[in-house]
Structure formats: structure tokens, C-alpha cells
Write an enzyme that holds these catalytic residues in place. Structure first.
Site, mmCIF file in Angstrom:
data_model
loop_
_atom_site.group_PDB
_atom_site.id
_atom_site.type_symbol
_atom_site.label_atom_id
_atom_site.label_comp_id
_atom_site.label_asym_id
_atom_site.label_seq_id
_atom_site.Cartn_x
_atom_site.Cartn_y
_atom_site.Cartn_z
ATOM 1 C CE LYS A 133 -3.033 0.610 3.570
ATOM 2 N NZ LYS A 133 -2.931 1.744 4.222
ATOM 3 C CB SER A 134 3.668 2.348 2.253
ATOM 4 O OG SER A 134 3.261 2.506 3.227
ATOM 5 N N GLY A 164 -4.621 7.882 5.772
ATOM 6 C CA GLY A 164 -3.901 8.852 6.060
ATOM 7 C C GLY A 164 -2.565 9.078 5.210
ATOM 8 N NE ARG A 211 -5.125 8.088 11.186
ATOM 9 C CZ ARG A 211 -4.622 7.452 10.150
ATOM 10 N NH1 ARG A 211 -5.372 6.714 9.148
ATOM 11 N NH2 ARG A 211 -3.408 7.029 10.472
ATOM 12 C CD GLN A 237 0.701 8.369 7.050
ATOM 13 O OE1 GLN A 237 0.054 9.029 7.663
ATOM 14 N NE2 GLN A 237 0.146 6.982 6.880
ATOM 15 C CG ASP A 272 0.645 0.021 9.555
ATOM 16 O OD1 ASP A 272 0.366 0.937 10.392
ATOM 17 O OD2 ASP A 272 1.064 0.235 8.302
ATOM 18 N NE ARG A 302 -2.620 -1.843 8.571
ATOM 19 C CZ ARG A 302 -2.365 -2.108 7.156
ATOM 20 N NH1 ARG A 302 -2.509 -3.501 6.854
ATOM 21 N NH2 ARG A 302 -2.011 -1.418 6.583
HETATM 22 C C1 S3P Z 1 2.587 4.667 6.166
HETATM 23 C C2 S3P Z 1 3.146 5.063 7.252
HETATM 24 C C3 S3P Z 1 2.830 4.590 8.663
HETATM 25 C C4 S3P Z 1 1.817 3.542 8.586
HETATM 26 C C5 S3P Z 1 1.022 3.657 7.401
HETATM 27 C C6 S3P Z 1 1.440 4.031 6.260
HETATM 28 C C7 S3P Z 1 3.339 5.449 4.950
HETATM 29 O O1 S3P Z 1 2.196 5.809 9.259
HETATM 30 O O2 S3P Z 1 1.253 3.260 9.698
HETATM 31 O O3 S3P Z 1 -0.060 2.785 7.365
HETATM 32 O O4 S3P Z 1 2.767 5.024 3.843
HETATM 33 O O5 S3P Z 1 4.152 5.983 4.922
HETATM 34 P P1 S3P Z 1 3.003 6.977 10.119
HETATM 35 O O6 S3P Z 1 4.100 7.725 9.043
HETATM 36 O O7 S3P Z 1 1.928 7.802 10.617
HETATM 37 O O8 S3P Z 1 3.828 6.271 10.996
#
Ligand code: S3P
Length: 439
Positions: free
Chosen positions: A28-29, A98, A126, A170, A320, A394
Site C-alpha cells: 500500500k505505501s 492517512g 486523526r 508520512q 501496522d 486491521r
Molecule cells: C505509512 C506510514 C505509517 C503507517 C501507515 C503507512 C506510509 O504511518 O502506519 O499505514 O505509507 O508512509 P506514520 O507515518 O503515521 O507512522
């Protein structure tokens, strides 16, 4: 279920072992990043293995609203053409994501455009100050800054030196993306390094990004060359999704499951390390490079797991995965302590509280205190409960895994939002032999 009711929940019924072999869905990321970098680059980017989940589709729709071309060519194959971004005609709906909200905010901040960002009920709760505050420091202007909806006007950015605390990939990614169109140095320091997919992919698009050790952590900085040139991206399989069938196989007697093409980036593999410490029979084979990232195939077999202490420093590499680790811990012998979990309170739901309550409902002793979670199992989890997911994908997948290994079935009140990250979850689990019933 009454006559006209649309089934929303799922029930996992304990049964025989899980067996099978499948390819993990795209990460996903990395999927979000591939589309966003493509939309910022000159020329065309062809993405293969994209995760076509609701979160990633929200990013794709947003990029079209910003003026980039972003089209599906076939299963997981997308073509993106970059553009100078323009003010979208309506609000950008980031849905449940997010990553979409924070990365798109960073990317859009570099353009002299005006954007209204919104999201669903969970996303509107959030924290966004962690990204709007440093973006404001670079020169972006905001109307509303703590939570969505947020109106932003970008353009004419300057550089930034930022301490990314708590380490959020993020936030780091948002600032790097904004920095592509900023004047001046962009430097981010992290005490515990967060996932580095943005840095790896920016390099593949021709941008200078340096990462080096700094005060026991890491400093990430942008160099002089910040133009992106479209390229081909192959998306590895998502370890955060692979985690569910892997843990399901470990805790369900008689199981032997192979998940192929799983991302093994060390900044994402904390769960694997922890499960192996717990005594999990997991073999990693066929390690290879895919799109600048390490991947491999995982074979997981039913295992006798032992409780462990999970140190706070490991949190960024498995942030996660705590919900599903909690399920593994509930099926282990001995106590598991997890520390440094404060960030779990700011995910799609308060996951620390959600896991503790859900486990208690399933008859497993679990205590969330401050930043830690202690799980004290006493034999096979009783189950026989309905668990509130609070709309968190999740949490839903984790308790369905628990239901497969419990004494009695476990029901989750909602399963529709599993599609935000893993649309094929139920079909894949059924193909391994899991009994999941709609309720
Ligand atoms: C992600 C970073 C993480 C993770 C999220 C995806 C990303 O969040 O929990 O599911 O794609 O960069 P944080 O950056 O808030 O730690």
C-alpha cells in the site's frame, strides 16, 4: 441477518489447517508513492503490481483532480503522466487514508494552488498538525490545521530542517515531496528510522536524496537535483497484508502456507523478527530485488509460539502489525509485553484500546496501559465473541485470524473497510481453507 439486511460483518469459524500458496497483494505505501511520484514527474510512469484498494484509488482520483493523467491499463497496471498541478474543482476526498492525506498535502504544497482536503469520519479524527506545522514552516498557508477538513494554499516554498518526532514516514514523505519544489535545503532527522520507500523511489525517478547516520539516528536530505523523470515501477507485495495469512498459519494447527513476493525491507520487517523470536516456523526463500526493494517468499507452518518482550525501538518497523502480533501473542504460551505503542492510538482507530477490548471480549487477558500492551494468554483463546472494529480494517482482519484459532467462532461487526487495504482478504483466506461467514 434479517431479510433485506446487507451483510456487513464476518464470522471466522475454527476449523482445520490452512494450506495454499499465493502472491501477496501490492504494498500500500509503495502504491501510493508510485502514483504520486508519477504525477509529479516529467513524462510517463508505468506501474505494475499496484494495490487496487480503496485507499490507493482515493490517491488516483485525487491525482486526476490535480490534473495528472492516472489510468488503469489492466489488473494492477497503471499509466501515470505528470503535470503542473492545478487547483482541484472540488474537495479532495482522502477517504480512510492517512497516507493519501499527508503525502498529497506535501506534494500539492509545492504548487501555487488551493486545495480543500477531506476524509471519512476516522480520518477526520486523526492528527494533521504533524504535517501542516512543518509545511507552514516551509511557506504553505492553511485554514484549519489540526484535523481535516483543511484548506491549503501552496507555492513559493523554502527549505526546512525538521526533527521528525515521533518518526512518521508520512510526515517525512510529505516534506520531501514539498521539498521537490522548494528553494533551499531540506533536511529531516529521525531518531528511529521510518520506512524509506519515498527515498528509494525518488532516487529511481532521478532525484538526489541522501540518507546518512546522524546522532544515532538518520538524516535524510534532498540534493540539488529535484526534477523527477517518469520511469517503470514494480510494486512488491505488502508485508502488512501478508502478516494476516502468515499469523493465521502459525496459530491454526495443521497449517502450511506460502506467501510469495513479500517486501523484506528491514524498516518493515519487525513483525517477522518478532514472530521468529516467538518460535515461529517461518522460512524465507527466493530473496531478490524488485524495483529497488528486497522481496522474498514466506512459508509459515503451525508453530508453538512463546511470549516475548517487544522493545519500543522496533515500533517503526512494525507499526501496522501490532494488532495481528497481539493475536499471535494471544495464541502463545507465556506473557507478551509490547512497549512504545503510543502511535497506535492515532491510526484508523485507537488500536491499543481496540485490541485490549477485543481480546478481553474473546476471553484473553490483555491490559493496555499508557504506551504498552501486556497479553497473558491461558491456553487456547476461548473466542465466542463479537468484536467491535470501529471501522478499522486491521482490527477486523486480526480478530478474524483469532477466530480461526479460537475454541469458538469470532465475529467482527464490520468487514467492508477491509477493502481499504486488502480487497481480496476474504477470498484469499477462504482459498487457504478458512471458514469465513457473512453475518
Ligand atoms: C505509512 C506510514 C505509517 C503507517 C501507515 C503507512 C506510509 O504511518 O502506519 O499505514 O505509507 O508512509 P506514520 O507515518 O503515521 O507512522
Amino acid at each position: 441477518v434479517t431479510a433485506n439486511a446487507v451483510p456487513q460483518g464476518l464470522r471466522a469459524v475454527p476449523g482445520g489447517g490452512l494450506r495454499g500458496d499465493f502472491v501477496a497483494p501490492g504494498d500500500k505505501s509503495i502504491s501510493h508513492r508510485a502514483l504520486i511520484l508519477g504525477a509529479l514527474a516529467q513524462g510517463e510512469t508505468r506501474v505494475e503490481g499496484l494495490l487496487e484498494s480503496a485507499d490507493v484509488l482515493a490517491t488516483a482520483a485525487a491525482l486526476r483532480a490535480f490534473g495528472a493523467a492516472c489510468e488503469r491499463q489492466g489488473a494492477g497496471v497503471w499509466l501515470v503522466k505528470g503535470a503542473a498541478w492545478r487547483s482541484p474543482k472540488g474537495p479532495i476526498d482522502c477517504g480512510n487514508s492517512g497516507t493519501a492525506a499527508r503525502l498529497l498535502m506535501g506534494a500539492a504544497a509545492g504548487f501555487p494552488i488551493e486545495t480543500l482536503f477531506g476524509g471519512d469520519e476516522s480520518l477526520r479524527r486523526r492528527p494533521m498538525g504533524r504535517v501542516t506545522a512543518p509545511l507552514a514552516g516551509m511557506g504553505a498557508r492553511f485554514d484549519g490545521a489540526a484535523t481535516l477538513p483543511i484548506q491549503m494554499r501552496g507555492g513559493a516554498l523554502h527549505g526546512i530542517a525538521h526533527r521528525n518526532e515521533p518518526a512518521s514516514a508520512q510526515v517525512k514523505s510529505a516534506l520531501l515531496l514539498a521539498g521537490l519544489r522548494a528553494n533551499g535545503p531540506v533536511e529531516l532527522v529521525e531518531r528511529a528510522p521510518s520506512r524509506d520507500h519515498t527515498e528509494i523511489m525518488l532516487r529511481a525517478f532521478g532525484c538526489d536524496v541522501e540518507s546518512r547516520g546522524f546522532e544515532g539516528g538518520v538524516m535524510v536530505s534532498l540534493g540539488a537535483r529535484r526534477d523527477l523523470v517518469g520511469t517503470g515501477v514494480q510494486v512488491p507485495g505488502d508485508p502488512s497484508s501478508a502478516a494476516f495469512p502468515v499469523v493465521a498459519a502459525l496459530v491454526t494447527p495443521g497449517s502450511d502456507v506460502i506467501v510469495r513476493n513479500v517486501l523484506l525491507n528491514p524498516l518493515r520487517s519487525g513483525l517477522l523478527d518478532t514472530l521468529i523470536e516467538m518460535g515461529a516456523e517461518i522460512q524465507v526463500s527466493n530473496r531478490r530485488w524488485l524495483g529497488g526493494e528486497l522481496v522474498g517468499d514466506l512459508r509459515a507452518r503451525s508453530s508453538r509460539l512463546r511470549g516475548v518482550e517487544v522493545p519500543a525501538e522496533r515500533a517503526p518497523s512494525m507499526i501496522d502489525e501490532y494488532p495481528v502480533l497481539a493475536v499471535a501473542a494471544a495464541c502463545a504460551s507465556g506473557t507478551t509485553f509490547m512497549r512504545g505503542l503510543d502511535e497506535l492510538r492515532h491510526k484508523e482507530s485507537d488500536r491499543l484500546d481496540g485490541m485490549a477490548r477485543g481480546l478481553a471480549a474473546c476471553g484473553v487477558e490483555a491490559a493496555a496501559e499508557g504506551e504498552s500492551l501486556a497479553i497473558r494468554p491461558a491456553g487456547r483463546p476461548p473466542g465466542g465473541a463479537s468484536v467491535e472494529t470501529r471501522g478499522d480494517h486491521r482490527i477486523a482482519m486480526s480478530f478474524l485470524v483469532l477466530g480461526l484459532a479460537a475454541q469458538r467462532p469470532v465475529t467482527v461487526d464490520r468487514a467492508d473497510m477491509i477493502a481499504t487495504s486488502f480487497p481480496g482478504f476474504a477470498a484469499m483466506m477462504r482459498s487457504l481453507g478458512a471458514q469465513l461467514e457473512e453475518v
